[in-house]
Design a protein around this motif. Structure first.
Motif, PDB file in Angstrom:
ATOM      1  N   GLY A   1      31.553  -2.870 -10.250  1.00  0.00           N
ATOM      2  CA  GLY A   1      30.888  -4.161 -10.947  1.00  0.00           C
ATOM      3  C   GLY A   1      29.672  -3.826 -11.497  1.00  0.00           C
ATOM      4  N   GLN A   2      28.893  -4.742 -11.818  1.00  0.00           N
ATOM      5  CA  GLN A   2      27.637  -4.629 -12.744  1.00  0.00           C
ATOM      6  C   GLN A   2      26.564  -3.833 -11.908  1.00  0.00           C
ATOM      7  N   LEU A   3      26.642  -3.755 -10.596  1.00  0.00           N
ATOM      8  CA  LEU A   3      25.445  -3.077  -9.861  1.00  0.00           C
ATOM      9  C   LEU A   3      25.741  -1.511 -10.239  1.00  0.00           C
TER      10      LEU A   3
ATOM     11  N   ASP B   1      43.476  -2.513 -14.624  1.00  0.00           N
ATOM     12  CA  ASP B   1      43.190  -3.874 -14.887  1.00  0.00           C
ATOM     13  C   ASP B   1      44.304  -4.783 -14.678  1.00  0.00           C
ATOM     14  N   VAL B   2      44.050  -6.196 -14.429  1.00  0.00           N
ATOM     15  CA  VAL B   2      44.996  -7.186 -14.467  1.00  0.00           C
ATOM     16  C   VAL B   2      44.803  -7.736 -15.927  1.00  0.00           C
ATOM     17  N   GLU B   3      45.941  -7.519 -16.729  1.00  0.00           N
ATOM     18  CA  GLU B   3      46.263  -8.104 -17.994  1.00  0.00           C
ATOM     19  C   GLU B   3      46.644  -9.419 -18.065  1.00  0.00           C
TER      20      GLU B   3
ATOM     21  N   LEU C   1      37.838   0.222 -15.599  1.00  0.00           N
ATOM     22  CA  LEU C   1      36.603   0.829 -16.212  1.00  0.00           C
ATOM     23  C   LEU C   1      35.300   0.819 -15.529  1.00  0.00           C
ATOM     24  N   ALA C   2      34.904  -0.228 -14.641  1.00  0.00           N
ATOM     25  CA  ALA C   2      33.813  -0.535 -14.063  1.00  0.00           C
ATOM     26  C   ALA C   2      33.958  -0.894 -12.589  1.00  0.00           C
ATOM     27  N   PRO C   3      34.979   0.124 -11.679  1.00  0.00           N
ATOM     28  CA  PRO C   3      34.980  -0.260 -10.370  1.00  0.00           C
ATOM     29  C   PRO C   3      33.572  -0.372  -9.856  1.00  0.00           C
TER      30      PRO C   3
ATOM     31  N   GLY D   1      31.901 -15.598  -7.645  1.00  0.00           N
ATOM     32  CA  GLY D   1      30.993 -14.708  -8.161  1.00  0.00           C
ATOM     33  C   GLY D   1      30.666 -15.189  -9.466  1.00  0.00           C
ATOM     34  N   ASP D   2      30.322 -14.263 -10.285  1.00  0.00           N
ATOM     35  CA  ASP D   2      29.782 -14.476 -11.730  1.00  0.00           C
ATOM     36  C   ASP D   2      30.726 -15.105 -12.689  1.00  0.00           C
ATOM     37  N   CYS D   3      31.849 -15.044 -12.209  1.00  0.00           N
ATOM     38  CA  CYS D   3      32.973 -15.598 -13.249  1.00  0.00           C
ATOM     39  C   CYS D   3      33.006 -17.239 -13.238  1.00  0.00           C
TER      40      CYS D   3
ATOM     41  N   GLN E   1      23.361 -13.449  -8.886  1.00  0.00           N
ATOM     42  CA  GLN E   1      22.848 -12.435  -8.123  1.00  0.00           C
ATOM     43  C   GLN E   1      23.890 -11.720  -7.186  1.00  0.00           C
ATOM     44  N   ALA E   2      23.914 -10.585  -6.656  1.00  0.00           N
ATOM     45  CA  ALA E   2      24.681  -9.934  -5.812  1.00  0.00           C
ATOM     46  C   ALA E   2      24.929 -10.681  -4.532  1.00  0.00           C
ATOM     47  N   ILE E   3      23.958 -11.104  -4.171  1.00  0.00           N
ATOM     48  CA  ILE E   3      24.056 -12.035  -2.711  1.00  0.00           C
ATOM     49  C   ILE E   3      24.645 -13.266  -2.985  1.00  0.00           C
TER      50      ILE E   3
ATOM     51  N   GLU F   1      16.321  -4.200  -4.834  1.00  0.00           N
ATOM     52  CA  GLU F   1      15.464  -4.310  -3.938  1.00  0.00           C
ATOM     53  C   GLU F   1      15.474  -5.581  -3.060  1.00  0.00           C
ATOM     54  N   ASN F   2      16.540  -6.424  -3.684  1.00  0.00           N
ATOM     55  CA  ASN F   2      16.520  -7.870  -3.149  1.00  0.00           C
ATOM     56  C   ASN F   2      17.906  -8.081  -2.441  1.00  0.00           C
ATOM     57  N   PHE F   3      18.566  -6.987  -2.084  1.00  0.00           N
ATOM     58  CA  PHE F   3      19.933  -7.349  -1.268  1.00  0.00           C
ATOM     59  C   PHE F   3      19.500  -7.409   0.122  1.00  0.00           C
TER      60      PHE F   3
HETATM   61  C1  LIG Z   1      21.687  -4.016 -15.051  1.00  0.00           C
HETATM   62  C2  LIG Z   1      21.800  -5.287 -13.848  1.00  0.00           C
HETATM   63  C3  LIG Z   1      20.983  -5.428 -12.810  1.00  0.00           C
HETATM   64  C4  LIG Z   1      21.349  -5.991 -11.633  1.00  0.00           C
HETATM   65  N1  LIG Z   1      20.323  -6.239 -10.672  1.00  0.00           N
HETATM   66  C5  LIG Z   1      20.511  -6.959  -9.647  1.00  0.00           C
HETATM   67  C6  LIG Z   1      19.806  -6.947  -8.557  1.00  0.00           C
HETATM   68  O1  LIG Z   1      18.552  -6.185  -8.431  1.00  0.00           O
HETATM   69  N2  LIG Z   1      20.050  -7.851  -7.586  1.00  0.00           N
HETATM   70  C7  LIG Z   1      21.064  -8.987  -7.482  1.00  0.00           C
HETATM   71  O2  LIG Z   1      21.178  -9.641  -6.623  1.00  0.00           O
HETATM   72  N3  LIG Z   1      21.699  -8.907  -8.577  1.00  0.00           N
HETATM   73  C8  LIG Z   1      21.553  -8.008  -9.710  1.00  0.00           C
HETATM   74  N4  LIG Z   1      22.371  -7.938 -10.843  1.00  0.00           N
HETATM   75  C9  LIG Z   1      23.313  -9.107 -10.993  1.00  0.00           C
HETATM   76  C10 LIG Z   1      24.586  -8.819 -10.090  1.00  0.00           C
HETATM   77  O3  LIG Z   1      24.867  -7.438 -10.339  1.00  0.00           O
HETATM   78  C11 LIG Z   1      25.706  -9.533 -10.359  1.00  0.00           C
HETATM   79  O4  LIG Z   1      25.397 -11.133 -10.142  1.00  0.00           O
HETATM   80  C12 LIG Z   1      26.870  -9.388  -9.444  1.00  0.00           C
HETATM   81  O5  LIG Z   1      27.503  -7.854  -9.581  1.00  0.00           O
HETATM   82  C13 LIG Z   1      28.073 -10.373  -9.739  1.00  0.00           C
HETATM   83  O6  LIG Z   1      29.045  -9.828  -8.686  1.00  0.00           O
HETATM   84  P1  LIG Z   1      30.820 -10.175  -8.902  1.00  0.00           P
HETATM   85  O7  LIG Z   1      31.272  -9.764  -8.066  1.00  0.00           O
HETATM   86  O8  LIG Z   1      30.665 -11.672  -9.426  1.00  0.00           O
HETATM   87  O9  LIG Z   1      31.157  -9.571 -10.221  1.00  0.00           O
HETATM   88  P2  LIG Z   1      30.958  -8.151 -10.989  1.00  0.00           P
HETATM   89  O10 LIG Z   1      29.941  -7.400 -10.101  1.00  0.00           O
HETATM   90  O11 LIG Z   1      30.659  -8.296 -12.393  1.00  0.00           O
HETATM   91  O12 LIG Z   1      32.304  -7.334 -10.753  1.00  0.00           O
HETATM   92  C14 LIG Z   1      33.062  -7.807 -11.456  1.00  0.00           C
HETATM   93  C15 LIG Z   1      34.373  -7.073 -11.326  1.00  0.00           C
HETATM   94  O13 LIG Z   1      35.661  -7.134 -11.888  1.00  0.00           O
HETATM   95  C16 LIG Z   1      36.300  -6.210 -12.533  1.00  0.00           C
HETATM   96  N5  LIG Z   1      37.117  -6.621 -13.464  1.00  0.00           N
HETATM   97  C17 LIG Z   1      36.881  -7.665 -14.744  1.00  0.00           C
HETATM   98  N6  LIG Z   1      37.936  -7.932 -15.153  1.00  0.00           N
HETATM   99  C18 LIG Z   1      38.993  -7.347 -14.634  1.00  0.00           C
HETATM  100  C19 LIG Z   1      40.353  -7.487 -14.793  1.00  0.00           C
HETATM  101  N7  LIG Z   1      40.906  -8.128 -15.744  1.00  0.00           N
HETATM  102  N8  LIG Z   1      41.249  -6.796 -13.725  1.00  0.00           N
HETATM  103  C20 LIG Z   1      40.691  -6.186 -12.712  1.00  0.00           C
HETATM  104  N9  LIG Z   1      39.254  -6.183 -12.464  1.00  0.00           N
HETATM  105  C21 LIG Z   1      38.624  -6.696 -13.380  1.00  0.00           C
HETATM  106  C22 LIG Z   1      35.106  -5.398 -13.279  1.00  0.00           C
HETATM  107  O14 LIG Z   1      35.642  -4.366 -13.452  1.00  0.00           O
HETATM  108  C23 LIG Z   1      34.277  -5.304 -11.889  1.00  0.00           C
HETATM  109  O15 LIG Z   1      34.562  -4.434 -11.230  1.00  0.00           O
HETATM  110  C24 LIG Z   1      21.949  -7.095 -11.855  1.00  0.00           C
HETATM  111  C25 LIG Z   1      22.891  -7.254 -12.990  1.00  0.00           C
HETATM  112  C26 LIG Z   1      22.996  -6.189 -13.915  1.00  0.00           C
HETATM  113  C27 LIG Z   1      23.820  -6.162 -15.349  1.00  0.00           C
END
Ligand SMILES: Cc1cc2nc3c(=O)[nH]c(=O)nc-3n(C[C@H](O)[C@H](O)[C@H](O)COP(=O)(O)OP(=O)(O)OC[C@H]3O[C@@H](n4cnc5c(N)ncnc54)[C@H](O)[C@@H]3O)c2cc1C
Length: 339
Positions: free
Chosen positions: A39-41, A81-83, A35-37, A309-311, A318-320, A48-50
């Protein structure tokens, strides 16, 4: 077919891990999430902060670039998705020194690997009120560190009653002309020291027993609407001016009174849910579902399973910082596979 390493999740953590493992010649497979390839960004506008983008970059563009870089070094992507994950073969000192894991995907297929990187991020909780989705990225935000800067000298609302909500509200007083923290109960979950700090901050108002029932937007002045035009025979439809948050509807939960509050931004700080349920039988998590890792590393409780990451990270989000942890997970996995 058995793979060297499978990365689950396509946010900054997953793509960074893929870049490192691809360059190490390990041919990573990355399951992107259906659903969300990206991720959150992919749900945000300007980042502006990467580092490396002095003029900022749109969130979806940043994620496309990360994907391209991972692809360039040989990552194979699977849009699913991994189930569930299970260990199907224990470590065997003679033939196979590492256990084997089987991943079941939503489409019924299975993948096997001796190393896994979990980078599935977390989902912020939403208010679920009218206007929230439509105005997300245009005044509705889930991250004060990311977006606070955009609301200099403007009125700001924060929704939530825990430590994070207070931290965000106090941080936002640096930017906003005023900050109103709205909480649905009459007392806060946040620690007393945070509440004291908030109460003594002249820019911050605490509104208890109050819920937000709708978020409204008005047409942006910066980009006005334009009528339909024809250029070189090409008909361009009328452009609607983007909407920005202008006010919210609120209701007092004790008295039932309703009202409207003018604001330019609504920061929702009511918590996150890490996307880890599918693997909770294999790795240890804390009470809120965040995967626990060895201090300063990315090793989980299961040999060969790394997390980034965020998990894992409930603090920085943060993205970085996610990308940095993705790099560490890749190096940990590489060392594990080649030991
Ligand atoms: C609206 C918004 C704005 C933001 N702006 C900024 C910003 O300006 N600067 C900044 O540094 N950070 C920002 N952030 C925070 C940043 O997006 C996150 O900290 C960062 O994306 C986390 O990265 P991640 O790789 O841990 O996970 P995510 O970006 O959350 O990616 C997780 C991925 O895992 C996938 N996934 C989940 N479950 C499964 C599964 N069972 N099987 C397969 N895939 C799965 C999801 O589809 C997704 O693609 C923002 C967040 C939001 C919500």
């Amino acid at each position: 077919m058995e793979h060297n390493v499978i990365i689950i999740g396509s946010g900054p953590a997953g793509y960074t891990a893929a870049i490192y493992l691809g360059r190490a010649g390990l041919n990573p497979v990355l399951v992107t999430g259906a659903l969300a390839p990206g991720g959150q960004l992919v749900n945000t506008t300007e980042v502006e902060n990467f580092p490396g983008f002095p003029d900022g970059i749109m969130g979806p563009d940043l994620m496309d670039r990360m994907r391209d870089q991972a692809e360039k070094f040989g990552t194979q992507f699977i849009a699913d998705d991994v189930e569930s994950v299970e260990q199907v073969e224990a470590a065997d000192a003679a033939d196979a020194p590492q256990p084997l894991y089987r991943l079941s995907l939503s489409d019924g297929s299975v993948l096997e690997s001796r190393a896994i990187i979990v980078a599935t991020g977390s989902n912020f909780r939403k208010l679920g009120v009218p206007g929230e989705r439509e105005l997300s990225g245009h005044g509705v935000s889930y991250c004060a560190t990311c977006d606070g800067f955009f609301f200099k000298d403007k009125p700001i609302v924060v929704v939530g009653g825990g430590d994070s909500a207070f931290e965000e509200a106090l941080f936002l007083t640096r930017f906003g002309s005023s900050v109103t923290l709205i909480h649905r109960r009459d007392s806060f979950r946040a620690s007393q020291i945070m509440v004291d700090r908030a109460q003594s901050n002249p820019k911050l108002t605490l509104l208890t027993n109050t819920v937000v029932t709708a978020i409204h937007g008005s047409a942006s002045e910066a980009k006005p609407a334009s009528p339909a035009i024809t250029i070189g025979g090409l008909k361009l439809p009328a452009a609607t001016a983007p909407q920005n948050v202008s006010s919210i509807d609120i209701r007092n939960t004790a008295t039932g009174e309703t009202g409207t509050l003018d604001t330019s931004a609504v920061f929702v700080a009511i918590g996150h849910t890490p996307a880890t349920e599918f693997i909770a039988d294999v790795v240890s998590t804390d009470d809120d579902g965040y995967i626990t890792v060895a201090e300063a590393g990315t090793h989980t409780s299961a040999p060969g399973v790394f997390a980034a990451g965020d998990c894992v990270d409930r603090t920085y989000r943060q993205a970085i910082s996610a990308a940095g942890m993705g790099c560490r997970a890749a190096l940990d996995a590489q060392q594990y596979l080649t030991a």
